[in-house]
Write a protein that holds these residues in place. Structure first.
Motif, PDB file in Angstrom:
ATOM      1  N   ALA A 135      48.691  30.479  33.864  1.00  0.00           N
ATOM      2  CA  ALA A 135      49.286  31.738  33.241  1.00  0.00           C
ATOM      3  C   ALA A 135      49.247  31.715  31.694  1.00  0.00           C
ATOM      4  N   LYS A 136      49.366  30.204  31.190  1.00  0.00           N
ATOM      5  CA  LYS A 136      49.165  30.219  29.727  1.00  0.00           C
ATOM      6  C   LYS A 136      47.986  30.171  29.285  1.00  0.00           C
ATOM      7  N   CYS A 137      46.994  29.958  30.339  1.00  0.00           N
ATOM      8  CA  CYS A 137      45.598  30.167  29.881  1.00  0.00           C
ATOM      9  C   CYS A 137      45.184  31.351  29.804  1.00  0.00           C
ATOM     10  N   ILE A 138      45.751  32.326  30.226  1.00  0.00           N
ATOM     11  CA  ILE A 138      45.170  33.835  30.119  1.00  0.00           C
ATOM     12  C   ILE A 138      45.660  34.371  28.644  1.00  0.00           C
ATOM     13  N   ASP A 139      44.574  34.698  28.071  1.00  0.00           N
ATOM     14  CA  ASP A 139      44.828  34.905  26.767  1.00  0.00           C
ATOM     15  C   ASP A 139      43.965  36.501  26.408  1.00  0.00           C
ATOM     16  N   GLY A 140      44.656  37.156  25.270  1.00  0.00           N
ATOM     17  CA  GLY A 140      43.867  38.432  24.819  1.00  0.00           C
ATOM     18  C   GLY A 140      43.591  39.382  26.018  1.00  0.00           C
ATOM     19  N   GLN A 141      44.694  39.530  26.911  1.00  0.00           N
ATOM     20  CA  GLN A 141      44.263  40.435  27.825  1.00  0.00           C
ATOM     21  C   GLN A 141      45.346  41.937  27.629  1.00  0.00           C
ATOM     22  N   ARG A 142      46.259  41.712  26.703  1.00  0.00           N
ATOM     23  CA  ARG A 142      47.056  42.851  26.521  1.00  0.00           C
ATOM     24  C   ARG A 142      46.359  44.115  26.091  1.00  0.00           C
ATOM     25  N   ASP A 143      45.245  44.179  25.062  1.00  0.00           N
ATOM     26  CA  ASP A 143      44.516  45.230  24.831  1.00  0.00           C
ATOM     27  C   ASP A 143      43.792  46.066  26.052  1.00  0.00           C
ATOM     28  N   ALA A 157      44.693  45.638  29.295  1.00  0.00           N
ATOM     29  CA  ALA A 157      45.780  45.972  30.042  1.00  0.00           C
ATOM     30  C   ALA A 157      46.297  47.486  29.364  1.00  0.00           C
ATOM     31  N   ASP A 158      46.684  47.678  28.155  1.00  0.00           N
ATOM     32  CA  ASP A 158      47.214  48.592  27.633  1.00  0.00           C
ATOM     33  C   ASP A 158      46.189  49.904  28.031  1.00  0.00           C
ATOM     34  N   GLN A 159      44.976  49.718  27.919  1.00  0.00           N
ATOM     35  CA  GLN A 159      43.786  50.681  27.871  1.00  0.00           C
ATOM     36  C   GLN A 159      43.810  50.974  29.667  1.00  0.00           C
ATOM     37  N   ASN A 165      40.180  35.084  32.569  1.00  0.00           N
ATOM     38  CA  ASN A 165      39.936  35.724  31.256  1.00  0.00           C
ATOM     39  C   ASN A 165      38.926  36.660  31.395  1.00  0.00           C
ATOM     40  N   ALA A 166      37.768  36.524  32.391  1.00  0.00           N
ATOM     41  CA  ALA A 166      36.633  37.278  32.803  1.00  0.00           C
ATOM     42  C   ALA A 166      37.170  38.508  33.221  1.00  0.00           C
ATOM     43  N   GLY A 167      38.503  38.465  33.727  1.00  0.00           N
ATOM     44  CA  GLY A 167      38.934  39.847  34.417  1.00  0.00           C
ATOM     45  C   GLY A 167      38.796  39.679  35.873  1.00  0.00           C
ATOM     46  N   VAL A 168      38.895  38.628  36.484  1.00  0.00           N
ATOM     47  CA  VAL A 168      38.672  38.507  38.142  1.00  0.00           C
ATOM     48  C   VAL A 168      40.297  38.646  38.415  1.00  0.00           C
ATOM     49  N   ASP A 208      44.347  54.670  30.945  1.00  0.00           N
ATOM     50  CA  ASP A 208      43.489  55.514  31.546  1.00  0.00           C
ATOM     51  C   ASP A 208      43.916  55.819  33.169  1.00  0.00           C
ATOM     52  N   ALA A 209      44.868  55.015  33.696  1.00  0.00           N
ATOM     53  CA  ALA A 209      45.476  55.464  34.902  1.00  0.00           C
ATOM     54  C   ALA A 209      46.538  56.562  34.727  1.00  0.00           C
ATOM     55  N   LEU A 210      47.108  56.335  33.657  1.00  0.00           N
ATOM     56  CA  LEU A 210      48.192  57.621  33.439  1.00  0.00           C
ATOM     57  C   LEU A 210      47.401  59.025  33.125  1.00  0.00           C
ATOM     58  N   ALA A 211      46.332  58.927  32.547  1.00  0.00           N
ATOM     59  CA  ALA A 211      45.235  60.189  32.088  1.00  0.00           C
ATOM     60  C   ALA A 211      44.625  60.849  33.513  1.00  0.00           C
ATOM     61  N   ALA A 212      44.812  60.045  34.490  1.00  0.00           N
ATOM     62  CA  ALA A 212      43.858  60.208  35.478  1.00  0.00           C
ATOM     63  C   ALA A 212      44.465  61.440  36.358  1.00  0.00           C
TER      64      ALA A 212
END
Length: 50
Positions: free
Chosen positions: A30-38, A40-42, A6-9, A46-50
């Motif tokens: 996997a069930k513990c990973i929460d709140g990552q959608r926003d 990941a979307d960003q 969840n910290a992004g590691v 960002d990758a598409l804009a590069a």
């Protein structure tokens, strides 16, 4: 482990540090990973804009 994920590691790094394979780790945590959608979307936008 869920704190690390969840910290992004990235999953391979967290798995290696914990002595797990990525497949096993994601099955268990996997069930513990929460709140990552926003984040990941960003990252995708960002990758598409590069």
């Amino acid at each position: 482990m869920s704190l690390w994920l969840n910290a992004g590691v990235h999953a391979p790094e967290a798995a290696e540090r914990a002595g797990h394979g990525v497949d096993v780790m994601l099955k268990v945590y996997a069930k513990c990973i929460d709140g990552q959608r926003d984040v990941a979307d960003q990252r995708i936008l960002d990758a598409l804009a590069a």
